[in-house]
Scaffold this motif. Structure first.
Motif, PDB file in Angstrom:
ATOM      1  N   UNK A   1      14.532  22.942 -12.126  1.00  0.00           N
ATOM      2  CA  UNK A   1      13.998  21.743 -12.765  1.00  0.00           C
ATOM      3  C   UNK A   1      12.797  22.163 -13.595  1.00  0.00           C
ATOM      4  N   UNK A   2      12.859  21.945 -14.886  1.00  0.00           N
ATOM      5  CA  UNK A   2      11.766  22.270 -15.799  1.00  0.00           C
ATOM      6  C   UNK A   2      11.354  23.744 -15.701  1.00  0.00           C
ATOM      7  N   UNK A   3      12.349  24.628 -15.706  1.00  0.00           N
ATOM      8  CA  UNK A   3      12.154  26.080 -15.665  1.00  0.00           C
ATOM      9  C   UNK A   3      11.564  26.578 -14.349  1.00  0.00           C
ATOM     10  N   UNK A   4      11.557  25.741 -13.321  1.00  0.00           N
ATOM     11  CA  UNK A   4      11.125  26.156 -11.986  1.00  0.00           C
ATOM     12  C   UNK A   4      12.338  26.155 -11.071  1.00  0.00           C
ATOM     13  N   UNK A   5      12.495  27.214 -10.292  1.00  0.00           N
ATOM     14  CA  UNK A   5      13.611  27.317  -9.365  1.00  0.00           C
ATOM     15  C   UNK A   5      13.115  26.920  -7.975  1.00  0.00           C
ATOM     16  N   UNK A   6      13.638  25.797  -7.477  1.00  0.00           N
ATOM     17  CA  UNK A   6      13.227  25.248  -6.190  1.00  0.00           C
ATOM     18  C   UNK A   6      14.267  25.601  -5.140  1.00  0.00           C
ATOM     19  N   UNK A   7      13.852  26.328  -4.096  1.00  0.00           N
ATOM     20  CA  UNK A   7      14.771  26.669  -3.014  1.00  0.00           C
ATOM     21  C   UNK A   7      15.009  25.433  -2.154  1.00  0.00           C
ATOM     22  N   UNK A   8      16.262  25.136  -1.892  1.00  0.00           N
ATOM     23  CA  UNK A   8      16.622  24.006  -1.042  1.00  0.00           C
ATOM     24  C   UNK A   8      16.990  24.565   0.326  1.00  0.00           C
ATOM     25  N   UNK A   9      16.198  24.191   1.320  1.00  0.00           N
ATOM     26  CA  UNK A   9      16.388  24.706   2.673  1.00  0.00           C
ATOM     27  C   UNK A   9      17.149  23.706   3.520  1.00  0.00           C
ATOM     28  N   UNK A  10      17.879  24.218   4.490  1.00  0.00           N
ATOM     29  CA  UNK A  10      18.634  23.376   5.403  1.00  0.00           C
ATOM     30  C   UNK A  10      17.682  22.675   6.363  1.00  0.00           C
ATOM     31  N   UNK A  11      17.931  21.393   6.572  1.00  0.00           N
ATOM     32  CA  UNK A  11      17.137  20.630   7.531  1.00  0.00           C
ATOM     33  C   UNK A  11      17.862  20.512   8.869  1.00  0.00           C
ATOM     34  N   UNK A  12      19.077  21.064   8.929  1.00  0.00           N
ATOM     35  CA  UNK A  12      19.878  21.013  10.154  1.00  0.00           C
ATOM     36  C   UNK A  12      20.484  22.382  10.422  1.00  0.00           C
ATOM     37  N   UNK A  13      20.850  22.598  11.665  1.00  0.00           N
ATOM     38  CA  UNK A  13      21.577  23.814  12.034  1.00  0.00           C
ATOM     39  C   UNK A  13      23.047  23.457  12.182  1.00  0.00           C
ATOM     40  N   UNK A  14      23.903  24.385  11.795  1.00  0.00           N
ATOM     41  CA  UNK A  14      25.332  24.133  11.919  1.00  0.00           C
ATOM     42  C   UNK A  14      26.137  25.064  11.044  1.00  0.00           C
ATOM     43  N   UNK A  15      27.371  24.648  10.756  1.00  0.00           N
ATOM     44  CA  UNK A  15      28.283  25.469   9.964  1.00  0.00           C
ATOM     45  C   UNK A  15      28.601  24.740   8.660  1.00  0.00           C
ATOM     46  N   UNK A  16      28.548  25.466   7.529  1.00  0.00           N
ATOM     47  CA  UNK A  16      28.876  24.892   6.228  1.00  0.00           C
ATOM     48  C   UNK A  16      30.375  24.611   6.198  1.00  0.00           C
ATOM     49  N   UNK A  17      30.728  23.344   5.982  1.00  0.00           N
ATOM     50  CA  UNK A  17      32.122  22.942   5.955  1.00  0.00           C
ATOM     51  C   UNK A  17      32.632  22.851   4.518  1.00  0.00           C
ATOM     52  N   UNK A  18      31.767  22.377   3.625  1.00  0.00           N
ATOM     53  CA  UNK A  18      32.219  22.168   2.255  1.00  0.00           C
ATOM     54  C   UNK A  18      31.034  22.231   1.302  1.00  0.00           C
ATOM     55  N   UNK A  19      31.241  22.845   0.123  1.00  0.00           N
ATOM     56  CA  UNK A  19      30.273  22.835  -0.962  1.00  0.00           C
ATOM     57  C   UNK A  19      30.769  21.770  -1.932  1.00  0.00           C
ATOM     58  N   UNK A  20      29.950  20.748  -2.189  1.00  0.00           N
ATOM     59  CA  UNK A  20      30.387  19.589  -2.960  1.00  0.00           C
ATOM     60  C   UNK A  20      30.071  19.665  -4.451  1.00  0.00           C
ATOM     61  N   UNK A  21      29.334  20.702  -4.877  1.00  0.00           N
ATOM     62  CA  UNK A  21      28.919  20.817  -6.283  1.00  0.00           C
ATOM     63  C   UNK A  21      29.296  22.197  -6.801  1.00  0.00           C
ATOM     64  N   UNK A  22      29.763  22.237  -8.046  1.00  0.00           N
ATOM     65  CA  UNK A  22      30.084  23.509  -8.691  1.00  0.00           C
ATOM     66  C   UNK A  22      28.802  24.227  -9.089  1.00  0.00           C
ATOM     67  N   UNK A  23      28.860  25.560  -9.094  1.00  0.00           N
ATOM     68  CA  UNK A  23      27.710  26.363  -9.497  1.00  0.00           C
ATOM     69  C   UNK A  23      27.340  26.060 -10.956  1.00  0.00           C
ATOM     70  N   UNK A  24      26.053  26.045 -11.238  1.00  0.00           N
ATOM     71  CA  UNK A  24      25.508  25.810 -12.582  1.00  0.00           C
ATOM     72  C   UNK A  24      25.781  24.404 -13.106  1.00  0.00           C
ATOM     73  N   UNK A  25      25.945  23.428 -12.203  1.00  0.00           N
ATOM     74  CA  UNK A  25      26.168  22.053 -12.653  1.00  0.00           C
ATOM     75  C   UNK A  25      24.892  21.234 -12.479  1.00  0.00           C
ATOM     76  N   UNK A  26      24.718  20.219 -13.316  1.00  0.00           N
ATOM     77  CA  UNK A  26      23.567  19.330 -13.156  1.00  0.00           C
ATOM     78  C   UNK A  26      23.754  18.450 -11.923  1.00  0.00           C
ATOM     79  N   UNK A  27      22.667  18.198 -11.209  1.00  0.00           N
ATOM     80  CA  UNK A  27      22.708  17.315 -10.040  1.00  0.00           C
ATOM     81  C   UNK A  27      21.636  16.240 -10.188  1.00  0.00           C
ATOM     82  N   UNK A  28      21.887  15.111  -9.568  1.00  0.00           N
ATOM     83  CA  UNK A  28      20.967  13.986  -9.569  1.00  0.00           C
ATOM     84  C   UNK A  28      20.209  13.959  -8.247  1.00  0.00           C
ATOM     85  N   UNK A  29      19.139  13.173  -8.205  1.00  0.00           N
ATOM     86  CA  UNK A  29      18.399  12.960  -6.963  1.00  0.00           C
ATOM     87  C   UNK A  29      19.336  12.311  -5.948  1.00  0.00           C
ATOM     88  N   UNK A  30      19.328  12.788  -4.733  1.00  0.00           N
ATOM     89  CA  UNK A  30      20.098  12.239  -3.610  1.00  0.00           C
ATOM     90  C   UNK A  30      21.602  12.468  -3.733  1.00  0.00           C
TER      91      UNK A  30
END
Length: 161
Positions: free
Chosen positions: A123-152
């Motif tokens: 966002x605005x040339x800053x790379x923000x790391x998104x950390x997991x707030x839960x422990x578990x197993x990744x079941x599905x990635x819902x967004x394609x790499x290099x795609x725009x995302x919205x809040x929430x």
């Protein structure tokens, strides 16, 4: 920074929902404050009044007998209900890897714990790391790499069991 870049910054801040952004560079300082139409000022503090909508209850329409193809999405939706959805905390561009030549932070089936980095959002040339707030197993990635995302916007489904 030219006027076009400043105008784009103002539009980006307005769309993001942020109320105030301060940007300081070598020889320039910019402060952008946004308010909505229904915001008022009381004692120097902005107070925003958000209308609350009451959900409407509708009568259920008669449903035809479900076929196997119609039942599959319903079953998938019920399966997803047991998972925790990791959502984007900001607007930006979603990246699964720290750089193009590195492996993805997480893959489907990977076990993550609280605090593990799942992806980065630029966002605005800053790379923000998104950390997991839960422990578990990744079941599905819902967004394609290099795609725009919205809040929430949902990014990952995590099985907490």
């Amino acid at each position: 920074m030219d006027i076009r870049e400043i105008q784009n910054l103002i539009k980006f801040v307005a769309k993001s929902g942020a109320t105030e952004v301060k940007l300081e560079m070598d020889d320039i300082k910019i402060t952008i404050k946004t308010t909505s139409e229904n915001a008022t000022v009381e004692n120097g503090t902005y107070v925003q009044h958000i209308p609350v909508s009451v959900p409407q209850v509708q009568a259920a329409a008669p449903v035809a007998q479900p076929t196997e193809t119609a039942a599959a999405p319903v079953a998938a939706a019920n399966d997803d209900a047991k998972y925790i959805t990791v959502k984007s905390p900001i607007i930006g561009t979603f990246y699964r890897k720290p750089s193009p030549d590195k492996p993805a932070f997480v893959e489907v089936g990977a076990t993550v714990k609280t605090g593990d980095v799942l992806c980065v959002i630029e966002a605005m040339k800053l790379f923000n790391e998104i950390e997991s707030e839960v422990s578990g197993k990744i079941v599905k990635v819902l967004v394609d790499d290099s795609s725009p995302v919205e809040f929430d916007q949902p990014l990952f489904l995590v099985d907490p069991s």
